[in-house]
Design an enzyme around this catalytic site. Structure first.
Site, mmCIF file in Angstrom:
data_model
loop_
_atom_site.group_PDB
_atom_site.id
_atom_site.type_symbol
_atom_site.label_atom_id
_atom_site.label_comp_id
_atom_site.label_asym_id
_atom_site.label_seq_id
_atom_site.Cartn_x
_atom_site.Cartn_y
_atom_site.Cartn_z
ATOM 1 N N CYS A 1 0.878 -1.179 0.000
ATOM 2 C CA CYS A 1 0.000 0.000 0.000
ATOM 3 C C CYS A 1 0.905 1.216 0.000
ATOM 4 O O CYS A 1 1.640 1.451 0.952
ATOM 5 C CB CYS A 1 -0.917 -0.003 1.227
ATOM 6 N N CYS B 1 -2.991 7.573 -2.072
ATOM 7 C CA CYS B 1 -4.308 7.718 -2.694
ATOM 8 C C CYS B 1 -5.385 8.199 -1.730
ATOM 9 O O CYS B 1 -6.349 8.839 -2.150
ATOM 10 C CB CYS B 1 -4.766 6.392 -3.288
ATOM 11 N N THR C 1 -3.645 5.966 7.292
ATOM 12 C CA THR C 1 -2.659 5.588 6.282
ATOM 13 C C THR C 1 -1.750 6.785 5.990
ATOM 14 O O THR C 1 -2.230 7.907 5.911
ATOM 15 C CB THR C 1 -3.399 5.166 4.993
ATOM 16 N N GLU D 1 0.046 2.318 9.036
ATOM 17 C CA GLU D 1 -1.122 2.948 9.617
ATOM 18 C C GLU D 1 -0.787 3.308 11.057
ATOM 19 O O GLU D 1 0.051 2.651 11.678
ATOM 20 C CB GLU D 1 -2.347 2.024 9.623
ATOM 21 N N HIS E 1 -12.507 6.111 -2.955
ATOM 22 C CA HIS E 1 -11.467 5.179 -2.509
ATOM 23 C C HIS E 1 -11.802 3.736 -2.888
ATOM 24 O O HIS E 1 -10.912 2.931 -3.126
ATOM 25 C CB HIS E 1 -11.235 5.330 -1.003
ATOM 26 N N TYR F 1 -9.240 1.046 -5.069
ATOM 27 C CA TYR F 1 -8.844 -0.335 -4.791
ATOM 28 C C TYR F 1 -8.869 -1.204 -6.048
ATOM 29 O O TYR F 1 -8.223 -2.245 -6.095
ATOM 30 C CB TYR F 1 -9.784 -0.948 -3.734
ATOM 31 N N CYS G 1 -5.019 -0.320 -7.143
ATOM 32 C CA CYS G 1 -3.854 -0.719 -6.332
ATOM 33 C C CYS G 1 -3.809 -2.227 -6.108
ATOM 34 O O CYS G 1 -2.742 -2.836 -6.172
ATOM 35 C CB CYS G 1 -3.820 0.044 -5.012
ATOM 36 N N GLU H 1 -6.660 -4.840 4.741
ATOM 37 C CA GLU H 1 -7.054 -3.521 4.240
ATOM 38 C C GLU H 1 -8.091 -3.668 3.119
ATOM 39 O O GLU H 1 -8.991 -2.841 2.982
ATOM 40 C CB GLU H 1 -5.824 -2.776 3.738
HETATM 41 FE FE1 SF4 Z 1 -3.285 1.984 -0.037
HETATM 42 FE FE2 SF4 Z 1 -4.678 1.099 -2.148
HETATM 43 FE FE3 SF4 Z 1 -5.787 2.848 -0.424
HETATM 44 FE FE4 SF4 Z 1 -3.837 3.578 -2.099
HETATM 45 S S1 SF4 Z 1 -5.928 2.877 -2.678
HETATM 46 S S2 SF4 Z 1 -4.009 4.111 0.074
HETATM 47 S S3 SF4 Z 1 -2.536 1.762 -2.144
HETATM 48 S S4 SF4 Z 1 -5.166 0.737 0.004
HETATM 49 FE FE FE Z 2 -6.598 1.918 2.114
#
Ligand code: SF4
Ligand code: FE
Length: 482
Positions: free
Chosen positions: A100, A104, A191, A257, A292, A296, A299, A446
């Site tokens: 991670c 983002c 995060t 985190e 968000h 995902y 990522c 996560e």
């Molecule tokens: Fe982490 Fe994925 Fe969230 Fe970006 S989108 S902060 S890489 S969990």
């Molecule tokens: Fe996250």
């Protein structure tokens, strides 16, 4: 300076004074701490890739505010093309870090706040959007990392924010002064916390109408006096302190985190973006979470690409690559991974323009994307463990491998098919890291709880699934007119 280099980013963190506790001690220089540093490296890569002409199209964008080139993580999406490129950028970052990379959450929070503060001002005559713009211009000009402070401690989940026995279990305003507000409370699982320059805080859920002090959103420097961090442990984290190259699993990158505690933090009015407007708390956090949930879909497939690679390489090393069931498992992993990515792309392609002018992802598709993320990452790692074999959890340590006697036996008995024991062990340790070590934090748990636990997505699927329209389709087909 519109784009920092990775080295400049690291230097900028050194100049900051985050107050970070870990293992019962105050950490001197967080960027140099072996447990924190891999998470800093992951963000640092987002600066270095933006400097590379090969990745400029994905990693940078043109600010509609200044006309300058900015890092895409600090961009307000101006089209569905921008939303799609964001997902592709996240996949690229996932492929490169297999962690991670944390940047983002701030990108999604700033895009949400840009849109919602605009709508609040239109409706209420407030000045929140102007304040947001002042803050965000600085973020773009200086290429800053913004952490999103969202998830409250919550205490008794069955009680409203202002009915908890301890009033601080949701972040709240404890005092309004002439020049600003004083805030108390804790944001959990933050995060990028100690890697951030700024923090954007917002409520974690809809706020009860009589709980005005809890409807608060603001920005603050991440190292402001009055903020304390307690760093989150990850499974097998102390392997990073063992000077290990192999047992650590992922030798370069990681995630982080932390608990972020506002111990009567002072926030000047110019940084306050919501003060008591309870009806706007739900829309703000919903917009953040929806952005968000699509992120995902970028990522996790990026990390998934590396995980599929691990499975295929492990099959080569074990001499099982030609077995039909192994081939089929790898096909299944690819299928699951690409399904997640398709949903991230689809939610972006079906995005729409908000009243403020930036682009928002499709609400239903985004929630379906994240809901599959809560499941498929577990399915993918189950298949990975299956292909890896039981040695994954019975492997002796790197120190034994270096020992003249024990190491000799390991080299002899842990070799695979045309591969040295050393390389096979390295791969097994990376797989261990992603399935139950520090990497599993970003890839699995996560995936389950980040941007909202599965039930949060199911509520939204019901809300945006338009069941009435689907029933009408049936009636039209059957000429039912009642
Ligand atoms: Fe982490 Fe994925 Fe969230 Fe970006 S989108 S902060 S890489 S969990
Ligand atoms: Fe996250």
């Amino acid at each position: 300076m519109a784009l920092m280099t990775g080295a400049q980013y690291e230097e900028s963190l050194r100049r900051m004074k985050h107050k970070v506790y870990m293992f019962g001690e105050l950490v001197d220089t967080p960027v140099d701490h072996p447990i924190i540093r891999p998470s800093m490296n992951a963000i640092k890569l987002s600066y270095d890739l933006a400097q590379d002409p090969m990745y400029a199209d994905l990693m940078t964008a043109t600010s509609h505010l200044s006309g300058q080139k900015v890092n895409r993580f600090g961009h307000l999406h101006q089209s569905t093309d921008d939303l799609i490129k964001k997902v592709k950028m996240l996949r690229l970052m996932g492929q490169k870090t297999c962690a991670c990379f944390q940047r983002c959450a701030g990108m999604d929070a700033t895009n949400a706040s840009y849109g919602i503060t605009y709508e609040m001002d239109q409706k209420l005559g407030t000045v929140y959007h102007k304040r947001f713009l002042n803050f965000f211009q600085k973020v773009q000009e200086e290429d800053l990392i913004v952490a999103a402070g969202v998830t409250d401690a919550k205490g008794d989940r069955g009680l409203a924010q202002n009915k908890q026995p301890d009033p601080d279990l949701f972040v709240r305003i404890v005092e309004r002064k002439v020049d600003g507000i004083v805030v108390r409370g804790c944001k959990c699982h933050t995060t990028a916390a100690t890697n951030a320059h700024m923090v954007l805080v917002m409520p974690t859920q809809a706020i009860a109408a009589d709980a005005k002090d809890y409807a608060v959103s603001f920005v603050t420097p991440a190292d402001a006096e009055g903020i304390v961090y307690v760093f989150g442990r990850q499974s097998c984290d102390t392997r990073k302190t063992e000077n290990s190259n192999v047992d650590v699993g992922n030798p370069k990158y990681g995630s982080q985190e932390a608990l972020m505690i506002f111990d009567d933090l002072f926030v000047p009015w110019e940084n306050v973006l919501m003060d008591g407007e309870t009806e706007w708390a739900g829309p703000l956090v919903e917009r953040f979470a929806t952005y968000h949930r699509t992120s995902y879909g970028g990522c996790k497939p990026g990390q998934g690409d590396v995980i599929v690679g691990m499975a295929a390489l492990m099959a080569d090393y074990n001499g099982t690559a030609k077995a039909s069931h192994v081939k089929d498992k790898i096909i299944e992993m690819i299928h699951l991974n690409e399904t997640l990515y398709s949903q991230g792309i689809a939610a972006s392609a079906e995005g729409y323009k908000t009243p403020a002018g930036n682009y928002m992802v499709d609400l239903l598709l985004s929630n379906c994307c994240k809901h599959n993320v809560t499941r498929f990452t577990y399915d993918i790692t189950r298949l990975l463990e299956d292909i890896a074999g039981g040695i994954l959890v019975t492997l002796p340590s790197e120190k034994d491998f270096d020992h003249p006697v024990a190491g000799g036996f390991m080299k002899k008995y842990l070799q695979g098919s045309n591969v040295s024991a050393e390389n096979r062990i390295k791969l097994l340790r990376l797989i261990e890291n992603m399935t139950f070590g520090t990497g599993a934090v970003g890839y699995k748990t996560e995936s389950m709880h980040g941007a909202g636990s599965p039930q949060a997505q199911r509520i939204q699927v019901q809300r945006y699934g338009n069941i009435g329209n689907k029933k009408a389709l049936v009636k039209t087909l059957l000429d039912i007119t009642d």
